[in-house]
Design an enzyme around this catalytic site. Structure first.
Site, short mmCIF file in Angstrom:
data_model
loop_
_atom_site.label_atom_id
_atom_site.label_comp_id
_atom_site.label_asym_id
_atom_site.label_seq_id
_atom_site.Cartn_x
_atom_site.Cartn_y
_atom_site.Cartn_z
N GLU A 1 -1.90 0.39 -4.96
CA GLU A 1 -1.95 -0.86 -4.20
C GLU A 1 -1.58 -2.04 -5.11
O GLU A 1 -2.11 -2.16 -6.21
CB GLU A 1 -3.34 -1.08 -3.61
CG GLU A 1 -3.76 -0.03 -2.58
CD GLU A 1 -5.16 -0.23 -2.07
OE1 GLU A 1 -5.37 -0.08 -0.86
OE2 GLU A 1 -6.06 -0.53 -2.87
N ASP B 1 0.86 -1.18 0.00
CA ASP B 1 0.00 0.00 0.00
C ASP B 1 0.91 1.23 0.00
O ASP B 1 1.53 1.55 1.01
CB ASP B 1 -0.89 -0.03 1.24
CG ASP B 1 -1.93 1.07 1.26
OD1 ASP B 1 -1.91 1.92 0.34
OD2 ASP B 1 -2.75 1.10 2.19
#
Length: 400
Positions: free
Chosen positions: A106, A10
């Site tokens: 992501e 992330d």
């Protein structure tokens, strides 16, 4: 083979970090990215220096300036962020298997070999972070989550931000998440939360111990069973969902907010959605238009139509709905425009029409023309040929 199968990366304040990379003088300073320009609208991203002052996604520009008087506000540059996404993805994929790019910031990575063990996974994360800092820049960082499946890896990736690394597995579940509320978990919407509360499932520990078959009943879907099994550590793969529509929407910059300009942006969005429909070999039998007005109000309509993938046909429907809207709009200002092609099915499954005439699973004359336009635009660039006058409006705040 060890207990871990998925690494979830992330990116930390990705849009703001990219801008700090491009502008070294902004490193270590509060930065926020705005949807349209630096003087209006809301923030779509913020650096961690800005977050420390309370600026976050959705904070209005005026409030961001009040919370953090020294903040730097920059308009979004989506294409730049996509280029950095590709750079990051290429490096990660050289070091492990990038299984899915979940969004522009992501990445889901499949682990193998020594990386399936805790020590090996942490070593891989350190090597990835070092290489990104070395080959792109020190502002490009990520928080890592390690788990036996995509759900636990994603949750773990949110536990230590920015630039952290955490793991989840049946060894530390559910105690490791005891500090979280049940709707802090991805996939728990307000509606599902209400159903869980009605079933006396108040916290993550209770949800973790739930019989998956009971979860199916609470969700009223097999997704409830899949969710709980994944929370318990089972390797539940992501499944591809069937597509029910093709749409694009755009928050308009100030120069596009007059009704005539917004209408032309809507034409551009319609052409884009129809091209994607043809790319996938599908037809749509419902056309929808949604217009958000300033200072408030949303106008939304849809109409049934012939199952088609013809751009000219959808542009005709687009015009019909704008004519309906014009009677109510007149001098209003438009904030956003969205179009949707719904009730989608495969062209190869479309029945024939004796009165058209049109053979089953066969493109009409208009659809064949649209296909030729696609070929030319793919060869010479988007918009080389278009249907009449439109107004392309590239930029960040586009969904679809």
């Amino acid at each position: 083979m060890g207990e871990f199968k998925i690494l979830y990366c992330d990116m930390s304040a990705f849009f703001a970090s990219v801008e700090q990379h491009m502008h070294p003088e902004l490193r270590g300073r509060p930065v926020a990215i705005t949807a349209v320009d630096a003087n209006s609208g809301a923030c779509v991203a913020a650096s961690y220096e800005a977050k420390a002052f309370g600026v976050k996604t959705g904070t209005p520009v005026w409030e961001a300036r009040r919370l953090c008087p020294g903040i730097t506000l920059l308009p979004s540059r989506h294409r730049l962020y996509v280029r950095f996404n590709l750079k990051v993805g290429a490096i990660l994929d050289q070091m492990a298997e990038v299984e899915r790019i979940r969004s522009v910031d992501e990445f889901q990575i499949r682990l193998s070999g020594e990386a399936t063990e805790e020590a090996g996974a942490f070593a891989l994360v350190r090597a990835m972070k070092d290489r990104l800092a070395r080959e792109i820049g020190p502002t490009i960082r990520f928080s890592a989550g390690i788990g036996p499946n995509h759900l636990l890896a994603k949750i773990a990736g949110k536990l230590e931000k920015p630039d952290g690394c955490q793991w989840l597995s049946p060894r530390n579940m559910p105690d490791r998440l005891a500090h979280l509320a049940i709707d802090d978990l991805p996939g728990i919407s307000k509606g599902i939360k209400a159903r869980l509360y009605a079933a006396h499932v108040w916290d993550i520990a209770t949800l973790y111990r739930l019989d998956p078959r009971h979860a199916r009943a609470i969700w009223r879907s097999v997704e409830g069973e899949r969710f709980v099994r994944a929370l318990q550590g089972a390797d539940i793969p992501l499944v591809s969902t069937e597509r029910h529509g093709y749409g694009n929407s755009k928050i308009l910059s100030p120069s596009f907010r007059a009704v005539p300009q917004a209408y032309l942006v809507g034409r551009w969005l319609t052409e884009k959605a129809a091209a994607r429909l043809r790319r996938d070999g599908r037809v749509s039998s419902r056309f929808g238009l949604s217009v958000q007005l300033m200072p408030q109000g949303i106008w939304s309509r849809s109409m049934k139509c012939e199952a088609s993938q013809d751009s000219a046909y959808f542009l005709h429907l687009h015009r019909q709905l704008w004519i309906q809207l014009w009677r109510q709009l007149r001098t209003r200002t438009v904030l956003s425009v969205g179009v949707n092609l719904g009730d989608v099915s495969l062209l190869e499954e479309r029945p024939g029409d004796l009165f058209a005439p049109l053979k089953p699973a066969t493109p009409s004359a208009g659809e064949r023309v649209s296909g030729v336009v696609d070929l030319i635009n793919n060869r010479f660039g988007p918009g080389s040929i278009h249907y009449g006058v439109n107004r392309p409006h590239p930029g960040f705040f586009e969904r679809g």
